[in-house]
Design a protein around this motif. Sequence first.
Motif, PDB file in Angstrom:
ATOM      1  N   GLN A   5      13.450 -73.190  -8.873  1.00  0.00           N
ATOM      2  CA  GLN A   5      12.110 -73.020  -8.320  1.00  0.00           C
ATOM      3  C   GLN A   5      11.027 -72.835  -9.371  1.00  0.00           C
ATOM      4  O   GLN A   5       9.850 -72.994  -9.082  1.00  0.00           O
ATOM      5  CB  GLN A   5      12.106 -71.861  -7.320  1.00  0.00           C
ATOM      6  CG  GLN A   5      12.961 -72.168  -6.113  1.00  0.00           C
ATOM      7  CD  GLN A   5      13.021 -71.025  -5.128  1.00  0.00           C
ATOM      8  OE1 GLN A   5      12.654 -69.895  -5.417  1.00  0.00           O
ATOM      9  NE2 GLN A   5      13.506 -71.321  -3.931  1.00  0.00           N
ATOM     10  N   ASN A   6      11.384 -72.533 -10.601  1.00  0.00           N
ATOM     11  CA  ASN A   6      10.403 -72.352 -11.675  1.00  0.00           C
ATOM     12  C   ASN A   6      10.226 -73.598 -12.537  1.00  0.00           C
ATOM     13  O   ASN A   6       9.479 -73.580 -13.506  1.00  0.00           O
ATOM     14  CB  ASN A   6      10.813 -71.180 -12.578  1.00  0.00           C
ATOM     15  CG  ASN A   6      10.849 -69.890 -11.804  1.00  0.00           C
ATOM     16  OD1 ASN A   6       9.935 -69.576 -11.053  1.00  0.00           O
ATOM     17  ND2 ASN A   6      11.930 -69.148 -11.953  1.00  0.00           N
ATOM     18  N   TRP A   7      10.923 -74.700 -12.212  1.00  0.00           N
ATOM     19  CA  TRP A   7      10.907 -75.899 -13.050  1.00  0.00           C
ATOM     20  C   TRP A   7       9.578 -76.642 -12.982  1.00  0.00           C
ATOM     21  O   TRP A   7       8.991 -76.823 -11.921  1.00  0.00           O
ATOM     22  CB  TRP A   7      12.030 -76.845 -12.646  1.00  0.00           C
ATOM     23  CG  TRP A   7      11.950 -78.161 -13.353  1.00  0.00           C
ATOM     24  CD1 TRP A   7      11.600 -79.362 -12.813  1.00  0.00           C
ATOM     25  CD2 TRP A   7      12.182 -78.401 -14.749  1.00  0.00           C
ATOM     26  NE1 TRP A   7      11.617 -80.340 -13.790  1.00  0.00           N
ATOM     27  CE2 TRP A   7      11.967 -79.766 -14.979  1.00  0.00           C
ATOM     28  CE3 TRP A   7      12.556 -77.591 -15.814  1.00  0.00           C
ATOM     29  CZ2 TRP A   7      12.108 -80.351 -16.230  1.00  0.00           C
ATOM     30  CZ3 TRP A   7      12.693 -78.174 -17.064  1.00  0.00           C
ATOM     31  CH2 TRP A   7      12.477 -79.532 -17.259  1.00  0.00           C
ATOM     32  N   LYS A   8       9.108 -77.091 -14.111  1.00  0.00           N
ATOM     33  CA  LYS A   8       7.987 -78.023 -14.208  1.00  0.00           C
ATOM     34  C   LYS A   8       8.237 -78.876 -15.445  1.00  0.00           C
ATOM     35  O   LYS A   8       8.391 -78.357 -16.551  1.00  0.00           O
ATOM     36  CB  LYS A   8       6.653 -77.267 -14.329  1.00  0.00           C
ATOM     37  CG  LYS A   8       5.455 -78.178 -14.388  1.00  0.00           C
ATOM     38  CD  LYS A   8       5.285 -78.969 -13.106  1.00  0.00           C
ATOM     39  CE  LYS A   8       4.043 -79.842 -13.182  1.00  0.00           C
ATOM     40  NZ  LYS A   8       4.083 -81.006 -12.363  1.00  0.00           N
ATOM     41  N   ALA A   9       8.296 -80.178 -15.260  1.00  0.00           N
ATOM     42  CA  ALA A   9       8.529 -81.102 -16.376  1.00  0.00           C
ATOM     43  C   ALA A   9       7.364 -81.034 -17.360  1.00  0.00           C
ATOM     44  O   ALA A   9       6.232 -80.759 -16.980  1.00  0.00           O
ATOM     45  CB  ALA A   9       8.695 -82.525 -15.845  1.00  0.00           C
ATOM     46  N   THR A  10       7.652 -81.304 -18.628  1.00  0.00           N
ATOM     47  CA  THR A  10       6.617 -81.309 -19.661  1.00  0.00           C
ATOM     48  C   THR A  10       6.393 -82.736 -20.142  1.00  0.00           C
ATOM     49  O   THR A  10       7.343 -83.459 -20.400  1.00  0.00           O
ATOM     50  CB  THR A  10       7.060 -80.499 -20.892  1.00  0.00           C
ATOM     51  OG1 THR A  10       8.058 -79.587 -20.558  1.00  0.00           O
ATOM     52  CG2 THR A  10       5.920 -79.740 -21.457  1.00  0.00           C
ATOM     53  N   GLU A  11       5.145 -83.093 -20.254  1.00  0.00           N
ATOM     54  CA  GLU A  11       4.779 -84.426 -20.751  1.00  0.00           C
ATOM     55  C   GLU A  11       4.197 -84.241 -22.147  1.00  0.00           C
ATOM     56  O   GLU A  11       3.222 -83.526 -22.321  1.00  0.00           O
ATOM     57  CB  GLU A  11       3.751 -85.036 -19.807  1.00  0.00           C
ATOM     58  CG  GLU A  11       3.321 -86.422 -20.163  1.00  0.00           C
ATOM     59  CD  GLU A  11       2.262 -86.936 -19.191  1.00  0.00           C
ATOM     60  OE1 GLU A  11       1.291 -87.536 -19.682  1.00  0.00           O
ATOM     61  OE2 GLU A  11       2.406 -86.719 -17.974  1.00  0.00           O
ATOM     62  N   VAL A  12       4.808 -84.874 -23.141  1.00  0.00           N
ATOM     63  CA  VAL A  12       4.337 -84.708 -24.519  1.00  0.00           C
ATOM     64  C   VAL A  12       3.535 -85.907 -25.011  1.00  0.00           C
ATOM     65  O   VAL A  12       2.826 -85.806 -25.992  1.00  0.00           O
ATOM     66  CB  VAL A  12       5.508 -84.421 -25.494  1.00  0.00           C
ATOM     67  CG1 VAL A  12       6.157 -83.090 -25.171  1.00  0.00           C
ATOM     68  CG2 VAL A  12       6.525 -85.534 -25.475  1.00  0.00           C
ATOM     69  N   ASN A  13       3.643 -87.031 -24.328  1.00  0.00           N
ATOM     70  CA  ASN A  13       2.936 -88.236 -24.743  1.00  0.00           C
ATOM     71  C   ASN A  13       2.232 -88.833 -23.530  1.00  0.00           C
ATOM     72  O   ASN A  13       2.816 -88.882 -22.442  1.00  0.00           O
ATOM     73  CB  ASN A  13       3.915 -89.246 -25.341  1.00  0.00           C
ATOM     74  CG  ASN A  13       3.220 -90.363 -26.082  1.00  0.00           C
ATOM     75  OD1 ASN A  13       2.394 -91.081 -25.526  1.00  0.00           O
ATOM     76  ND2 ASN A  13       3.542 -90.497 -27.352  1.00  0.00           N
TER      77      ASN A  13
END
Length: 119
Positions: A56-64
């Motif tokens: 429930q705490n997941w959020k993907a990270t976008e680096v580019n």
Amino acid sequence: MGVTRYLHTAILVSDVEKAESFYTHILELPKTERSLKFPGVWYQLGDYQIHLIEDQNWKATEVNQKWGRNPHLALAVSDLEKMKTRLKTKGYPFQESSSGRAALFTKDPDGNIIELSQQ
């Protein structure tokens, strides 16, 4: 004794029901029944499996800013134009591949990036 084949990829999602709707109804991946002791869903693509696991705490990270240069899952589709239309109609963002090949990148409801290539 070495690695003999690729089995599955686990993808974290914050809401398994919302993610399941995307992977089942937008991408049309075939679900497989597997009992789990935690919220999740399995999909079967030939010998390969995709496993959605709820955190429930997941959020993907976008680096580019070019989505294809971020961690992503690549899948083949039979009709990229139909998939593009479906994504537009349902309000999912996408970027066409900057390489010029028949491919695009989209995001699931948590921001996990999926590459879809015409095969």
